[in-house]
Design a protein around this motif. Structure first.
Motif, PDB file in Angstrom:
ATOM      1  N   SER A   7      18.705 104.446  28.880  1.00 43.16           N
ATOM      2  CA  SER A   7      18.690 105.453  30.178  1.00 43.16           C
ATOM      3  C   SER A   7      18.392 104.600  31.375  1.00 43.16           C
ATOM      4  CB  SER A   7      17.841 106.523  29.765  1.00 43.16           C
ATOM      5  OG  SER A   7      18.064 107.415  30.758  1.00 43.16           O
ATOM      6  N   MET A   8      18.723 104.897  32.519  1.00 46.03           N
ATOM      7  CA  MET A   8      18.518 104.248  33.716  1.00 46.03           C
ATOM      8  C   MET A   8      18.391 105.706  34.998  1.00 46.03           C
ATOM      9  SD  MET A   8      21.973 102.416  34.994  1.00 46.03           S
ATOM     10  CE  MET A   8      21.926 102.773  36.777  1.00 46.03           C
ATOM     11  N   SER A   9      17.588 105.537  35.827  1.00 43.71           N
ATOM     12  CA  SER A   9      17.876 106.514  36.900  1.00 43.71           C
ATOM     13  C   SER A   9      19.276 106.339  37.512  1.00 43.71           C
ATOM     14  CB  SER A   9      16.710 106.273  37.971  1.00 43.71           C
ATOM     15  OG  SER A   9      16.538 106.886  38.838  1.00 43.71           O
ATOM     16  N   TYR A  10      19.768 107.465  37.763  1.00 43.01           N
ATOM     17  CA  TYR A  10      20.829 107.571  38.421  1.00 43.01           C
ATOM     18  C   TYR A  10      20.825 107.901  39.801  1.00 43.01           C
ATOM     19  CZ  TYR A  10      25.971 108.047  39.134  1.00 43.01           C
ATOM     20  OH  TYR A  10      27.362 108.083  39.501  1.00 43.01           O
ATOM     21  N   GLY A  11      19.733 108.734  40.155  1.00 39.74           N
ATOM     22  CA  GLY A  11      19.382 109.140  41.537  1.00 39.74           C
ATOM     23  C   GLY A  11      18.660 110.325  41.508  1.00 39.74           C
ATOM     24  N   TYR A  12      18.600 110.929  42.794  1.00 38.87           N
ATOM     25  CA  TYR A  12      17.571 112.492  42.973  1.00 38.87           C
ATOM     26  C   TYR A  12      18.631 113.252  43.789  1.00 38.87           C
ATOM     27  CZ  TYR A  12      14.021 108.959  41.570  1.00 38.87           C
ATOM     28  OH  TYR A  12      13.501 107.840  41.036  1.00 38.87           O
ATOM     29  N   ASP A  13      18.570 114.311  43.313  1.00 35.93           N
ATOM     30  CA  ASP A  13      19.173 115.533  43.993  1.00 35.93           C
ATOM     31  C   ASP A  13      18.274 116.483  44.648  1.00 35.93           C
ATOM     32  OD1 ASP A  13      21.818 114.227  43.826  1.00 35.93           O
ATOM     33  OD2 ASP A  13      22.485 115.331  42.118  1.00 35.93           O
ATOM     34  N   ARG A  14      18.903 117.223  45.393  1.00 37.56           N
ATOM     35  CA  ARG A  14      18.224 118.676  45.843  1.00 37.56           C
ATOM     36  C   ARG A  14      16.618 118.334  46.171  1.00 37.56           C
ATOM     37  NH1 ARG A  14      22.096 120.139  41.736  1.00 37.56           N
ATOM     38  NH2 ARG A  14      20.552 120.112  40.207  1.00 37.56           N
ATOM     39  N   ILE A  15      16.185 117.175  46.974  1.00 35.21           N
ATOM     40  CA  ILE A  15      15.032 117.111  47.244  1.00 35.21           C
ATOM     41  C   ILE A  15      14.414 117.861  48.416  1.00 35.21           C
ATOM     42  CG2 ILE A  15      13.172 115.236  48.167  1.00 35.21           C
ATOM     43  CD1 ILE A  15      15.381 113.153  47.064  1.00 35.21           C
ATOM     44  N   ARG A  16      13.302 118.575  48.186  1.00 35.69           N
ATOM     45  CA  ARG A  16      12.915 119.619  48.956  1.00 35.69           C
ATOM     46  C   ARG A  16      11.299 119.330  49.169  1.00 35.69           C
ATOM     47  NH1 ARG A  16      17.393 119.256  49.797  1.00 35.69           N
ATOM     48  NH2 ARG A  16      18.756 121.461  49.554  1.00 35.69           N
ATOM     49  N   PHE A  17      10.945 119.170  50.619  1.00 42.44           N
ATOM     50  CA  PHE A  17       9.547 119.145  50.851  1.00 42.44           C
ATOM     51  C   PHE A  17       9.065 120.706  51.025  1.00 42.44           C
ATOM     52  CE2 PHE A  17      11.228 114.989  52.434  1.00 42.44           C
ATOM     53  CZ  PHE A  17      10.975 114.485  51.365  1.00 42.44           C
ATOM     54  N   ILE A  18       8.214 121.273  50.159  1.00 47.06           N
ATOM     55  CA  ILE A  18       8.028 122.694  50.348  1.00 47.06           C
ATOM     56  C   ILE A  18       6.851 122.960  51.198  1.00 47.06           C
ATOM     57  CG2 ILE A  18       7.548 124.901  49.008  1.00 47.06           C
ATOM     58  CD1 ILE A  18      10.348 123.617  48.092  1.00 47.06           C
ATOM     59  N   LYS A  19       5.876 122.279  50.884  1.00 49.49           N
ATOM     60  CA  LYS A  19       4.601 122.538  51.692  1.00 49.49           C
ATOM     61  C   LYS A  19       3.916 121.165  52.014  1.00 49.49           C
ATOM     62  CE  LYS A  19       2.816 127.000  50.098  1.00 49.49           C
ATOM     63  NZ  LYS A  19       1.918 127.478  51.115  1.00 49.49           N
ATOM     64  N   PRO A  20       3.031 120.894  53.060  1.00 49.22           N
ATOM     65  CA  PRO A  20       2.523 119.543  53.322  1.00 49.22           C
ATOM     66  C   PRO A  20       1.448 119.288  52.230  1.00 49.22           C
ATOM     67  CG  PRO A  20       1.700 121.396  54.882  1.00 49.22           C
ATOM     68  CD  PRO A  20       2.855 121.852  53.846  1.00 49.22           C
ATOM     69  N   VAL A  21       1.333 118.039  52.161  1.00 48.99           N
ATOM     70  CA  VAL A  21       0.318 117.685  51.400  1.00 48.99           C
ATOM     71  C   VAL A  21      -0.648 116.718  52.471  1.00 48.99           C
ATOM     72  CG1 VAL A  21      -0.479 115.908  49.691  1.00 48.99           C
ATOM     73  CG2 VAL A  21       1.738 117.148  49.355  1.00 48.99           C
ATOM     74  N   PHE A  22      -2.075 117.132  52.171  1.00 50.05           N
ATOM     75  CA  PHE A  22      -3.030 116.633  53.215  1.00 50.05           C
ATOM     76  C   PHE A  22      -3.891 115.516  52.454  1.00 50.05           C
ATOM     77  CE2 PHE A  22      -2.498 120.983  54.279  1.00 50.05           C
ATOM     78  CZ  PHE A  22      -1.896 121.229  55.583  1.00 50.05           C
ATOM     79  N   ILE A  23      -4.828 114.741  53.178  1.00 52.42           N
ATOM     80  CA  ILE A  23      -5.529 113.903  52.644  1.00 52.42           C
ATOM     81  C   ILE A  23      -6.429 114.443  51.978  1.00 52.42           C
ATOM     82  CG2 ILE A  23      -7.351 112.277  53.231  1.00 52.42           C
ATOM     83  CD1 ILE A  23      -5.668 111.639  55.951  1.00 52.42           C
ATOM     84  N   GLY A  24      -6.692 113.977  50.892  1.00 52.30           N
ATOM     85  CA  GLY A  24      -7.544 114.593  49.850  1.00 52.30           C
ATOM     86  C   GLY A  24      -7.150 115.656  48.820  1.00 52.30           C
ATOM     87  N   ASP A  25      -5.819 115.931  49.057  1.00 52.35           N
ATOM     88  CA  ASP A  25      -5.212 116.912  48.262  1.00 52.35           C
ATOM     89  C   ASP A  25      -4.904 116.049  46.694  1.00 52.35           C
ATOM     90  OD1 ASP A  25      -4.973 119.101  49.717  1.00 52.35           O
ATOM     91  OD2 ASP A  25      -2.942 118.965  50.000  1.00 52.35           O
TER      92      ASP A  25
END
Length: 151
Positions: free
Chosen positions: A80-98
């Motif tokens: 198997s190999m990675s073919y790619g990424y779909d439907r990428i969504r950044f839902i909430k921010p990630v902060f330093i220390g999370d």
């Protein structure tokens, strides 16, 4: 890490795996900014972000994407190999220390449209949550996977 053959037929819809946690540091953000050239103030300027709605610096979405994908990388599968990424969504921010944790679940399998006898696609939903169990990122990872063929 080990090498393990997994063919298209071996994947089951609904199977999942969850990573251990990883804390996002200021060093992660600074290194990612240097590697990508993205020095946007939301990531780099503590004084400015203190005046903004989130009140603090946020990690690059692409940093969290990269870290999350790395957190799901385990055994090597020569079939198997990675073919790619779909439907990428950044839902909430990630902060330093999370601290983020990643769950990857097989959600779909489909024959390759031109090579159905020998290859198929495996769709894996990747969900990233923070220490408060809030979803921060979701994507679909596509794998191109060999099918077992009769000798």
């Amino acid at each position: 890490m080990r090498t393990e053959d997994r063919w298209f037929e071996d994947y089951e819809i609904g199977e999942s795996r969850t990573s251990v946690g990883r804390t996002i540091t200021e060093a992660d953000i600074v290194l990612h900014a240097g590697q990508t050239g993205d020095f946007f103030p939301h990531h780099m300027d503590a004084e400015w972000t203190a005046t903004q709605p989130f009140g603090q610096r946020i990690a690059h979405g692409t940093l969290i994407l990269s870290v999350a994908v790395g957190m799901t990388a385990g055994d090597i599968n020569p079939q198997s190999m990675s073919y790619g990424y779909d439907r990428i969504r950044f839902i909430k921010p990630v902060f330093i220390g999370d601290t983020i944790t990643v769950t990857a679940e097989i959600t779909e399998k489909a024959d390759h449209p031109k090579m159905a006898a020998t290859h198929g696609y495996v769709h894996e939903k990747v969900t990233v949550v923070n220490q408060r169990r809030e979803t921060v990122l979701v994507l679909t990872h596509l794998y191109l996977t060999n099918k077992r063929t009769e000798a």
